[in-house]
Design an enzyme around this catalytic site. Structure first.
Site, PDB file in Angstrom:
ATOM      1  N   ASN A  79       0.830  -1.210   0.000  1.00 39.18           N
ATOM      2  CA  ASN A  79       0.000   0.000   0.000  1.00 39.18           C
ATOM      3  C   ASN A  79       0.862   1.258   0.000  1.00 39.18           C
ATOM      4  OD1 ASN A  79      -2.062  -1.787   0.112  1.00 39.18           O
ATOM      5  ND2 ASN A  79      -2.527  -1.473   2.272  1.00 39.18           N
ATOM      6  N   ASP A 134      -0.515   4.160   1.235  1.00 38.77           N
ATOM      7  CA  ASP A 134      -1.338   5.091   2.009  1.00 38.77           C
ATOM      8  C   ASP A 134      -0.721   5.554   3.325  1.00 38.77           C
ATOM      9  OD1 ASP A 134      -1.776   2.851   3.723  1.00 38.77           O
ATOM     10  OD2 ASP A 134      -3.562   2.268   2.597  1.00 38.77           O
ATOM     11  N   HIS A 171       5.727  -0.607  -2.700  1.00 39.16           N
ATOM     12  CA  HIS A 171       5.313   0.145  -3.891  1.00 39.16           C
ATOM     13  C   HIS A 171       5.400   1.654  -3.688  1.00 39.16           C
ATOM     14  CE1 HIS A 171       2.919  -3.639  -5.289  1.00 39.16           C
ATOM     15  NE2 HIS A 171       4.200  -3.737  -5.525  1.00 39.16           N
ATOM     16  N   CYS A 191      12.157  22.118 -14.125  1.00 40.19           N
ATOM     17  CA  CYS A 191      12.617  21.894 -15.503  1.00 40.19           C
ATOM     18  C   CYS A 191      11.459  21.945 -16.501  1.00 40.19           C
ATOM     19  CB  CYS A 191      13.347  20.561 -15.615  1.00 40.19           C
ATOM     20  SG  CYS A 191      12.269  19.114 -15.657  1.00 40.19           S
ATOM     21  N   GLY A 203      -5.168  -9.230   3.362  1.00 37.02           N
ATOM     22  CA  GLY A 203      -5.859  -8.364   2.406  1.00 37.02           C
ATOM     23  C   GLY A 203      -5.142  -8.128   1.101  1.00 37.02           C
ATOM     24  N   ASN A 209      -8.206 -12.905   4.862  1.00 35.53           N
ATOM     25  CA  ASN A 209      -8.814 -12.273   3.691  1.00 35.53           C
ATOM     26  C   ASN A 209     -10.319 -12.508   3.759  1.00 35.53           C
ATOM     27  OD1 ASN A 209      -9.510 -11.500   0.909  1.00 35.53           O
ATOM     28  ND2 ASN A 209      -7.330 -11.721   0.489  1.00 35.53           N
TER      29      ASN A 209
HETATM   30  P1  NAD Z   1      -6.175  -6.135  -4.576  1.00 35.66           P
HETATM   31  O1  NAD Z   1      -7.152  -5.036  -4.746  1.00 35.66           O
HETATM   32  O2  NAD Z   1      -5.713  -6.880  -5.781  1.00 35.66           O
HETATM   33  O3  NAD Z   1      -6.799  -7.233  -3.581  1.00 35.66           O
HETATM   34  C1  NAD Z   1      -7.369  -6.869  -2.359  1.00 35.66           C
HETATM   35  C2  NAD Z   1      -7.596  -8.116  -1.530  1.00 35.66           C
HETATM   36  O4  NAD Z   1      -8.086  -7.714  -0.280  1.00 35.66           O
HETATM   37  C3  NAD Z   1      -8.654  -9.070  -2.147  1.00 35.66           C
HETATM   38  O5  NAD Z   1      -8.148 -10.403  -2.066  1.00 35.66           O
HETATM   39  C4  NAD Z   1      -9.874  -8.883  -1.224  1.00 35.66           C
HETATM   40  O6  NAD Z   1     -10.623 -10.082  -1.079  1.00 35.66           O
HETATM   41  C5  NAD Z   1      -9.209  -8.500   0.074  1.00 35.66           C
HETATM   42  N1  NAD Z   1     -10.034  -7.657   0.958  1.00 35.66           N
HETATM   43  C6  NAD Z   1     -10.872  -6.643   0.622  1.00 35.66           C
HETATM   44  N2  NAD Z   1     -11.407  -6.089   1.718  1.00 35.66           N
HETATM   45  C7  NAD Z   1     -10.901  -6.767   2.772  1.00 35.66           C
HETATM   46  C8  NAD Z   1     -11.050  -6.657   4.181  1.00 35.66           C
HETATM   47  N3  NAD Z   1     -11.863  -5.733   4.731  1.00 35.66           N
HETATM   48  N4  NAD Z   1     -10.382  -7.506   4.966  1.00 35.66           N
HETATM   49  C9  NAD Z   1      -9.553  -8.467   4.441  1.00 35.66           C
HETATM   50  N5  NAD Z   1      -9.374  -8.614   3.128  1.00 35.66           N
HETATM   51  C10 NAD Z   1     -10.025  -7.766   2.298  1.00 35.66           C
HETATM   52  O7  NAD Z   1      -4.964  -5.517  -3.759  1.00 35.66           O
HETATM   53  P2  NAD Z   1      -3.434  -5.933  -3.700  1.00 35.66           P
HETATM   54  O8  NAD Z   1      -3.294  -7.404  -3.668  1.00 35.66           O
HETATM   55  O9  NAD Z   1      -2.855  -5.138  -2.613  1.00 35.66           O
HETATM   56  O10 NAD Z   1      -2.817  -5.479  -5.116  1.00 35.66           O
HETATM   57  C11 NAD Z   1      -3.185  -4.280  -5.761  1.00 35.66           C
HETATM   58  C12 NAD Z   1      -2.079  -3.241  -5.928  1.00 35.66           C
HETATM   59  O11 NAD Z   1      -2.639  -1.902  -5.853  1.00 35.66           O
HETATM   60  C13 NAD Z   1      -1.095  -3.221  -4.821  1.00 35.66           C
HETATM   61  O12 NAD Z   1       0.089  -2.652  -5.250  1.00 35.66           O
HETATM   62  C14 NAD Z   1      -1.798  -2.313  -3.825  1.00 35.66           C
HETATM   63  O13 NAD Z   1      -1.080  -1.876  -2.785  1.00 35.66           O
HETATM   64  C15 NAD Z   1      -2.257  -1.182  -4.707  1.00 35.66           C
HETATM   65  N6  NAD Z   1      -3.388  -0.477  -4.043  1.00 35.66           N
HETATM   66  C16 NAD Z   1      -3.103   0.190  -2.881  1.00 35.66           C
HETATM   67  C17 NAD Z   1      -4.113   0.802  -2.162  1.00 35.66           C
HETATM   68  C18 NAD Z   1      -3.729   1.486  -0.861  1.00 35.66           C
HETATM   69  O14 NAD Z   1      -2.626   2.008  -0.731  1.00 35.66           O
HETATM   70  N7  NAD Z   1      -4.597   1.468   0.149  1.00 35.66           N
HETATM   71  C19 NAD Z   1      -5.425   0.761  -2.632  1.00 35.66           C
HETATM   72  C20 NAD Z   1      -5.692   0.092  -3.858  1.00 35.66           C
HETATM   73  C21 NAD Z   1      -4.641  -0.541  -4.553  1.00 35.66           C
END
Ligand code: NAD
Length: 250
Positions: free
Chosen positions: A101, A103, A118, A149, A186, A212
Site C-alpha cells: 500500500n 497510504d 510500492h 525543468c 488483504g 482475507n
Molecule cells: P487487490 O485489490 O488486488 O486485492 C485486495 C484483496 O483484499 C482481495 O483479495 C480482497 O478479497 C481483500 N479484501 C478486501 N477487503 C478486505 C477486508 N476488509 N479484509 C480483508 N481482506 C479484504 O490488492 P493488492 O493485492 O494489494 O494489489 C493491488 C495493488 O494496488 C497493490 O500494489 C496495492 O497496494 C495497490 N493499491 C493500494 C491501495 C492502498 O494504498 N490502500 C489501494 C488500492 C490498490
C-alpha cells in the site's frame, strides 16, 4: 478450534512474525481496493492509469486519477487492523510489515518497521531531471505540480512498468526468510514480486497464515491457515488472543 484460534496458538509459541499487507487492509479505512467494483477504481482502471507508459504519454490525464486518489488517501485513518499490527510490533511479536500500500496507514497507526514495497505519496520526483520534492514543496506548485525543468512531477509510487528497489527486494526477502510465521493480509497476491514473500517464508520453514474476505491464489497452494473475514475484525481478535484481552480499540 477456529482457524483464528489455531493461528493465535502458533503465534504464542513461535512469535517471530512477518507481515505482508495489501489494499484489503485499508478498505475499512475508506480506501477501495482494486477488486471493489465501486469508488475510484470503477472510473480509473489501474491497468490503464497506473502505468509508467500512461504517465509518460499523458501526465495530465494520469494526474486526474492521482489527485482524486491522494484526496481519498489523505482522508483515511488507520483502522483496528493497522492498530493491531502496531500493537503486536510493540509487544515484540511482529518483526516487520511489508506493505504493497501507498497510504502510509501502518506508520500512522504506530508501526515502525514498515517496508513500502510500492512507494508512497509523501514525496514526488521528476522523471525527466530526477529532482525530488516533498509533498509540502510540491503542494504550493499547484495540481498537477510542475518541476523546475518544466516536466510534471510524479508521486513516488511504483507504477506498473517501474522496478522495485533492490533494497526493498532484499529487505523483504530477509524478513520472509527469517520468520516463524507470515501473516498475509488483504492481498489478492496477483502482483509480483510481493506475492513471492509467502513462498520464500514457506521454503524457510515458516507457517503461512492468510487473512482475507475470500480465498486467493495462495489459499490452496501455500497457505497453511486461512482466516476468513474483514481484517479489522480478524486482526484485532488475533492480537487480543495473542497478547491478552484489550478493552478498547486503540
Ligand atoms: P487487490 O485489490 O488486488 O486485492 C485486495 C484483496 O483484499 C482481495 O483479495 C480482497 O478479497 C481483500 N479484501 C478486501 N477487503 C478486505 C477486508 N476488509 N479484509 C480483508 N481482506 C479484504 O490488492 P493488492 O493485492 O494489494 O494489489 C493491488 C495493488 O494496488 C497493490 O500494489 C496495492 O497496494 C495497490 N493499491 C493500494 C491501495 C492502498 O494504498 N490502500 C489501494 C488500492 C490498490
Amino acid at each position: 478450534m477456529t482457524a483464528l484460534a489455531q493461528a493465535a496458538v502458533l503465534m504464542r509459541r513461535r512469535p517471530r512474525v512477518a507481515v505482508l499487507t495489501g489494499a484489503g487492509i485499508s478498505v475499512e479505512s475508506g480506501i477501495p481496493d482494486f477488486r471493489s467494483a465501486q469508488g475510484l477504481w470503477s472510473r480509473y482502471d489501474p491497468a490503464e492509469y497506473a502505468t509508467l507508459w500512461a504517465f509518460r504519454r499523458d501526465p495530465h490525464r494520469v494526474w486526474r486519477m492521482l489527485a482524486e486518489m491522494i484526496q481519498v488517501v489523505d482522508a483515511a485513518r488507520p483502522n483496528p487492523a493497522h492498530q493491531a499490527l502496531a500493537r503486536m510490533e510493540r509487544a515484540g511479536v511482529v518483526k516487520g510489515v511489508v506493505t504493497q500500500n501507498i497510504d502510509g496507514l501502518h506508520q500512522a497507526a504506530g508501526s515502525r518497521e514498515v517496508l513500502e514495497f510500492h512507494g508512497n505519496c509523501r514525496s514526488l520526483s521528476c522523471l525527466e531531471c530526477g529532482r525530488r520534492y516533498t509533498r509540502e514543496e510540491a503542494a504550493v506548485l499547484g495540481v498537477p505540480p510542475p518541476c523546475g525543468c518544466g516536466a510534471l512531477l510524479k508521486p513516488d509510487i511504483v507504477f506498473f512498468g517501474e522496478t522495485i528497489s533492490e533494497r526493498a527486494l532484499e529487505d523483504s526477502r530477509e524478513l520472509a526468510a527469517h520468520c516463524d510465521i507470515i501473516l498475509v493480509v488483504g492481498t489478492s497476491a496477483e502482483v509480483a514480486p510481493a506475492n513471492q514473500m509467502p513462498w520464500i517464508a514457506r521454503q524457510h520453514g515458516a507457517t503461512v497464515v492468510e487473512l482475507n474476505l475470500e480465498p486467493t491464489c495462495l489459499t490452496d497452494s501455500v497457505t497453511d491457515i486461512f482466516v476468513p473475514g474483514p481484517a479489522a475484525t480478524t486482526l484485532h481478535e488475533l492480537a487480543e488472543e495473542v497478547l491478552g484481552t484489550v478493552t478498547s480499540h486503540e
